[in-house]
Design a protein around this motif. Sequence first.
Motif, mmCIF file in Angstrom:
data_model
loop_
_atom_site.group_PDB
_atom_site.id
_atom_site.type_symbol
_atom_site.label_atom_id
_atom_site.label_comp_id
_atom_site.label_asym_id
_atom_site.label_seq_id
_atom_site.Cartn_x
_atom_site.Cartn_y
_atom_site.Cartn_z
ATOM 1 N N SER A 1 0.837 -1.211 0.000
ATOM 2 C CA SER A 1 0.000 0.000 0.000
ATOM 3 C C SER A 1 0.859 1.243 0.000
ATOM 4 C CB SER A 1 -0.917 0.006 1.232
ATOM 5 O OG SER A 1 -1.773 -1.108 1.209
ATOM 6 N N ASP B 1 -5.879 -1.159 -4.647
ATOM 7 C CA ASP B 1 -5.276 -1.718 -3.434
ATOM 8 C C ASP B 1 -6.205 -2.770 -2.848
ATOM 9 O OD1 ASP B 1 -3.862 -2.283 -1.186
ATOM 10 O OD2 ASP B 1 -3.584 -0.200 -0.558
ATOM 11 N N GLU B 2 -5.908 -4.047 -3.104
ATOM 12 C CA GLU B 2 -6.722 -5.171 -2.653
ATOM 13 C C GLU B 2 -8.210 -4.905 -2.891
ATOM 14 O OE1 GLU B 2 -5.466 -7.384 0.537
ATOM 15 O OE2 GLU B 2 -3.610 -6.279 0.892
HETATM 16 MG MG LIG Z 1 -2.181 -2.766 2.347
#
Ligand SMILES: [Mg+2]
Lengths: 250, 493
Positions: free
Chosen positions: A46, A164-165
């Motif tokens: 991240s 991000d995910e």
């Molecule tokens: Mg992360």
Amino acid sequence: MSDLPAASLAGVTKRYGDEVALGPIDLDVPANRTTVLLGPSGCGKSTLLRLLNGLIAPDAGAVRVLGAAVTPASVEGLRRRVGYVIQEGGLFPHLTARGNVTLLARWLRRPPAEVDARVVELAALARLPTALLDRHPGELSGGQRQRVALMRALMLDPEMLLLDEPLGALDPMVRAELQRDLRGVFRALGKTVVLVTHDLREARHFGDLVVLLRDGRVAQQGTLAMLEGAPADGFVRDFLGAQTDPPAGP
Amino acid sequence: MRGSWAALLAGCVALGCAPRAVRVGSKNFTEGVILGEVAARACATGGATTEHRRQLGGTAVLWRALRAGEIDVYPEYTGTLAAELLRGVDARDLAGMRRALAREGVAMSAPLGFNNTYALGVPEPLAAARGLRTLGDLRGHPGLALGLSHEFLDRADGWPGLRARYGLPQRDVRGMDHDLAYRALSAGAIQVTDLYTTDAEIAWHHLRVLADDRAYFPEYSAVLLYRADLARRAPGCVRALESLGGSLDAATMIDLNDRVKRRRRTESAVAAAWLEEHRGLRTAVAAEGRAARVWLRTREHIAMVLASLLAAVLCAVPLGVAAARRPRLGALVLGAAGVLQTVPSLALLVLLIPVLGIGAAPAVAALFLYSLLPIVQNTVAGLRGIAPSLRESAEALGLPPSARLRLVELPLALPSILAGVKTAAVINVGTATLGAMVGAGGYGQPILRGIRLDSTATIMEGALPAAALALLTQALFALIERAAVPRPLRGGR
Ligand SMILES: [Mg+2]
Ligand SMILES: Nc1ncnc2c1ncn2[C@@H]1O[C@H](COP(=O)(O)OP(=O)(O)O)[C@@H](O)[C@H]1O
């Protein structure tokens, strides 16, 4: 043109206090392809993504995105050329789905007709029923929320997409369906995509190129086949092995 | 600010504008209001436009207002002048007192004719049973409970001096409102209270006034204080005020007090009747119904609350935004607002008089200051409570900070901010009743009057609408919340 990287990190380090969150790291993100950032939780995925859209600044090194250095002066314009989707979508609860998707375009005073047409187009692309556009995020399912977040990120037709995910909080059925749809979108658009995941199967599903991170550094990068065929070290082998081996039965 | 107003006024007078009305003030007790009404009516017969700012609180308020030019005339007592306002001057030395007053730009009328000094009173049956006739007799009864007015309890020539002079042993000595003390006496909660020698209640409550055989209490001759410049501005008014000298003896004053307190006549009617009967001065008494009165008080009250609240929102929300962004500044702002909150309302009102005068201005300013803390606090809490992922999403979109604040952060903090404004509004509705102490009117006016006259009905005329307004405010904010806050952000859905 397409040989030039869409983004690059050169000698970048990011610290929080005395803890190094990322780096030192050098990395090129190729244009018009999907790059998957893979690695265990806390390895700096991240942080890397936040550096790419200037949400944080590096303590050392240089970040270049879409041909320009990320500076306080350039960052706002740059962010409008880079879409960003986070886990749980980060949708604003006080706005409807449509309000979320069109917030920036309306602030930029884009013509309403153009905005409306774009929303319809994006809803089709993200496979979101238009009837849901006037609901608030709290009235949508997790999968529907991520479709809206994707639409918001794509609203201004950005050159690059950071995710991000994006599927991290979804249950398996919804996840599989959205995975398929996302890959369809990426293929259809042919944009530069950087997608973060800690899930090997997801990496296999999306990635042209995989960058495996470990403690803030690149452990190995290449196609997944390359990583599996010639793991650089024990960590790479273990990380790939741990997720491919069937879990030991009880 | 004050200077510029004064300059404006001076310029206006020089250009030949109509001179402003002569303003008479009066303290917050019945005799003061009657004398204020007598003075105002007499002054009006002298040809001046006159208004009476009634029941403006205590000595400090009136004295400050007079010197600041907020009022031109108010009834005072020589004993109070000597002990409180002009230290070192003897209460019987009128010439010396006039000289000292002249240095403050104040003149003093001839004494009106009665001496309203302090005394202590005890219910007649108790006094008879214990054989209490003089203040000295209290020495033998250390168990008696005393309920004394705050002013009497604190002032140098009040309780501390009296206790020393007579060697009084009582330990149960409480400060209470003068008018509430009579209720406490009837209820048996106290046995001794301070009173004024012209109080109507002496006869009414069957009290025995204890003789001051050691001549402790000074002379409290009633006089009218007026600004020295009034003789030039309204000479007819000053002549009329001076002509009142020697016209009111103690028996007359007790009777006038009694007409208001027991027979429920208005001060205006009592003053007008006396002026007509004894001085041959005819003045008009406006008859106004209860509905008109309540409506006027309602308008005054709501105006105070709205003005202060609006100003507070305009100041406190930006302060809250700044405080939420900079933790150090935030600590400073919240600390300062918190300290303001601890200043007692009455003290704050009195402190504001030299700056803002009397009337609605100091009341609105005080309410404004009290409103800051809840609004700043809730703005900060609302902004700090926004999930980091939402802040990040807004930033990642490429919105500049001002747009993020307006389009995302403030809307998300809105429920909390509204809750702060609501708290401030409800507190203001209650606190605004104190505005009557500085001449701002509002629902406090009937409450003060009702306490003064020992009239529950009059108190209710202020207390009931104030309570209703507080409930209405709550309901109004529920509606505002429903209209302004998107469904998903509302609490308890
Ligand atoms: Mg992360
Ligand atoms: N805002 C922050 N403050 C302090 N430490 C942080 C912050 N953000 C991330 N970190 C730390 O940096 C490291 C990398 O975090 P992150 O990039 O979020 O990892 P990942 O996304 O790979 O799970 C972790 O050790 C994390 O605790």
